[in-house]
Design a protein around this motif. Structure first.
Motif, PDB file in Angstrom:
ATOM      1  N   TYR A   1      -6.006   2.442   1.877  1.00 55.82           N
ATOM      2  CA  TYR A   1      -7.129   1.260   1.323  1.00 55.82           C
ATOM      3  C   TYR A   1      -8.373   1.941   2.114  1.00 55.82           C
ATOM      4  CZ  TYR A   1     -10.140  -2.436   2.131  1.00 55.82           C
ATOM      5  OH  TYR A   1     -11.111  -3.144   2.398  1.00 55.82           O
TER       6      TYR A   1
ATOM      7  N   GLU B   1     -11.299   5.101 -13.146  1.00 57.48           N
ATOM      8  CA  GLU B   1     -11.615   3.967 -13.788  1.00 57.48           C
ATOM      9  C   GLU B   1     -12.182   4.412 -15.363  1.00 57.48           C
ATOM     10  OE1 GLU B   1     -14.520   3.037 -10.645  1.00 57.48           O
ATOM     11  OE2 GLU B   1     -13.813   0.884 -11.082  1.00 57.48           O
TER      12      GLU B   1
ATOM     13  N   GLU C   1     -17.823  -7.913 -10.273  1.00 61.15           N
ATOM     14  CA  GLU C   1     -18.256  -6.485 -10.363  1.00 61.15           C
ATOM     15  C   GLU C   1     -17.659  -5.766 -11.100  1.00 61.15           C
ATOM     16  OE1 GLU C   1     -17.814  -5.061  -6.011  1.00 61.15           O
ATOM     17  OE2 GLU C   1     -18.141  -2.996  -6.693  1.00 61.15           O
TER      18      GLU C   1
ATOM     19  N   ASN D   1       0.646  -1.177   0.197  1.00 60.95           N
ATOM     20  CA  ASN D   1       0.018   0.117  -0.140  1.00 60.95           C
ATOM     21  C   ASN D   1       0.715   1.197   0.167  1.00 60.95           C
ATOM     22  OD1 ASN D   1      -2.877  -0.297  -0.185  1.00 60.95           O
ATOM     23  ND2 ASN D   1      -2.733  -1.569   1.747  1.00 60.95           N
TER      24      ASN D   1
ATOM     25  N   VAL E   1      -6.239   1.589 -13.471  1.00 58.44           N
ATOM     26  CA  VAL E   1      -7.395   2.367 -12.828  1.00 58.44           C
ATOM     27  C   VAL E   1      -7.783   1.924 -11.482  1.00 58.44           C
ATOM     28  CG1 VAL E   1      -8.135   2.749 -15.378  1.00 58.44           C
ATOM     29  CG2 VAL E   1      -9.184   0.901 -14.005  1.00 58.44           C
TER      30      VAL E   1
ATOM     31  N   ALA F   1      -4.854  -2.696  -6.391  1.00 56.12           N
ATOM     32  CA  ALA F   1      -4.977  -3.443  -4.857  1.00 56.12           C
ATOM     33  C   ALA F   1      -3.547  -3.640  -4.512  1.00 56.12           C
ATOM     34  CB  ALA F   1      -5.636  -4.699  -5.155  1.00 56.12           C
TER      35      ALA F   1
ATOM     36  N   THR G   1     -14.952   1.255  -1.675  1.00 55.40           N
ATOM     37  CA  THR G   1     -14.601   1.461  -2.816  1.00 55.40           C
ATOM     38  C   THR G   1     -15.389   0.220  -3.785  1.00 55.40           C
ATOM     39  OG1 THR G   1     -12.676   0.265  -2.891  1.00 55.40           O
ATOM     40  CG2 THR G   1     -12.544   2.681  -3.062  1.00 55.40           C
ATOM     41  N   SER G   2     -15.977  -0.796  -3.004  1.00 55.12           N
ATOM     42  CA  SER G   2     -16.416  -1.960  -3.811  1.00 55.12           C
ATOM     43  C   SER G   2     -17.680  -2.390  -2.893  1.00 55.12           C
ATOM     44  CB  SER G   2     -15.381  -3.130  -3.223  1.00 55.12           C
ATOM     45  OG  SER G   2     -16.046  -4.404  -3.290  1.00 55.12           O
TER      46      SER G   2
END
Ligand code: DWN
Length: 410
Positions: free
Chosen positions: A75, A364, A385, A30, A343, A322, A79-80
């Motif tokens: 993180y 994105e 997703e 990260n 992205v 990620a 975002t998901s």
């Protein structure tokens, strides 16, 4: 002290390990790079994995100072949608098992930006977050989630209990595997919990990691890779008992465990999972060495696939900057020479570069704008997703590469 070699197992305290996977010296996953620093040398830290020959806990051989990793954290879970749905499921189960009401207190350890607690707060339940990341504690507070900016500890738990009273629910998602001193962690949780309180934790499951080649989820933040056998030994040292355990699909496969101070019934799932572990021999060093060989094959497969695409004059972008993606890119020797850009939906990552591989990160929308021939999905745990979100890219002939469990071009 930035790096510490482990000398004894964090669960059983024995000092006898067998190393089975060496991922090399890799930048912190990260530790994204600012444009002005992209030409500077990036710090690399050893990433080697061993198994305790006594309790069979799979764990990192070297530990990086947690303050280096968690003081400023990019993180965020929000975002998901997949992750947020998983959070809402945890909240609903907590409300049910804890028989929560407006007087109940819910504490989240490693509360990040308050995403999980917001589900409780939204229905009037009292919440408190604990997180060492200064930047995220501020964001959570702005969202109205009271957050203590600190690492969890026994003294902090005592202060919280004195000031806030006991909690009906304590949660910790993707945190228990990040903490070195597990006995202190559970002592702190026991202090926070009311007598009828429940601790709910969720973390990636070693059975899935090994059987589905998820080597890129091995990184400096994840100190332990849990399976049932060592967890049962850990339970001998703490006063909490499992009342429920669920094998969940999140992050490629996780365990969600409910623990209480009262005597729990050894959930039948535990026996089933133990059998699965035996069947797959996941605490057998030969199995782990075969896994290490599969990781090497996956590394050359992926590198070869990207080189061939490049040779054909085609372009590849990465989807999802990620943490696991940074491990995969660095271990497989994939850099900005093979990947044009990445992205990511996380605002704090956009405009930065991936550490070691120096790939620029865009929003994105860059995918539709630049229409790369291929998109390597680094956040493979959210592949569905992401591919749903990028239907237009696919209908226009774009192709996805999913790297784990095998290199697959969709
Ligand atoms: O344990 C940890 C897990 C839970 O999260 C932490 N130690 C660090 C972190 O690991 P990660 O960065 O591999 O987590 P994710 O959530 O798998 O990362 C997904 C990345 O993909 C995020 O940066 C967001 C991005 N993303 C995106 O750009 N578009 C994700 C989705 C779903 C999307 O549609």
């Amino acid at each position: 002290m930035q790096i510490k070699k482990i000398t004894q197992c964090r669960i059983c305290k024995q000092k006898n390990f067998t190393k089975f996977l060496l991922l090399g010296n890799i930048p912190l996953p990260n530790g994204f790079i600012k444009p002005e620093d992209v030409h500077k040398k990036v710090n690399r830290y050893p990433l080697n994995v061993c198994i305790c020959n006594h309790c069979k806990l799979v764990q990192l051989c070297e530990l990086v100072n947690p303050s280096v990793m968690f003081h400023n954290y990019v993180y965020i879970p929000s975002t998901s949608q997949t992750r947020m749905r998983n959070f809402s499921e945890i909240a609903l189960q907590a409300i049910d098992i804890g028989k929560l009401n407006q007087d109940s207190l819910v504490i989240d350890i490693g509360s990040n930006d308050g995403s999980l607690l917001s589900f409780f707060k939204g229905i009037g339940i009292k919440t408190l977050g604990i997180d060492p990341a200064e930047n995220l504690a501020k964001i959570a507070e702005l969202k109205g989630i009271e957050t203590i900016n600190d690492f969890i500890s026994v003294p902090l738990a005592r202060t919280i209990r004195k000031v806030k009273g006991p909690a009906k629910i304590v949660t910790a998602t993707n945190v228990v595997a990040h903490i070195h001193n597990l006995r202190e962690l559970f002592e702190a949780i026991e202090i926070l919990l009311d007598d009828d309180g429940i601790f709910i934790c969720e973390f990636p499951y070693l059975l899935d990691l090994i059987t589905k080649n998820q080597f890129d989820t091995i990184y400096h933040e994840h100190l332990s890779y849990f399976s049932i056998k060592p967890l049962l030994i850990l339970l001998e040292f703490i006063k909490l008992r499992p009342v429920k355990i669920i094998h969940t699909p999140i992050d490629g496969g996780s365990l969600r465990i409910f623990l209480s101070k009262k005597m729990g019934t050894l959930d039948s799932t535990i026996a089933k999972l133990l059998k699965e572990e035996e069947k797959n021999g996941i605490d057998d060093i030969k199995t782990l060495q075969k896994f290490a060989k599969r990781v090497q094959i996956l590394k050359s497969e992926l590198h070869k696939t990207l080189v061939q695409i490049k040779r054909r004059g085609k372009t590849v972008a990465a989807y999802g900057a990620a943490a696991k993606g940074n491990i995969l890119l660095n271990f497989c020797g994939i850099s900005n020479k093979l990947i044009e850009f990445a992205v990511d939906s996380t605002p704090y990552k956009q405009g930065l570069y991936t550490p070691g591989s120096k790939i620029p990160i865009f929003p994105e929308s860059e995918i539709v704008k630049r229409r790369p021939d291929y998109v390597l999905i680094l956040a493979w745990n959210f592949a569905e997703e992401i591919m749903n979100k990028q239907k237009q890219y696919k209908t226009r002939g774009g192709r996805f590469i999913i790297p784990v469990p095998q290199v697959t071009v969709v």
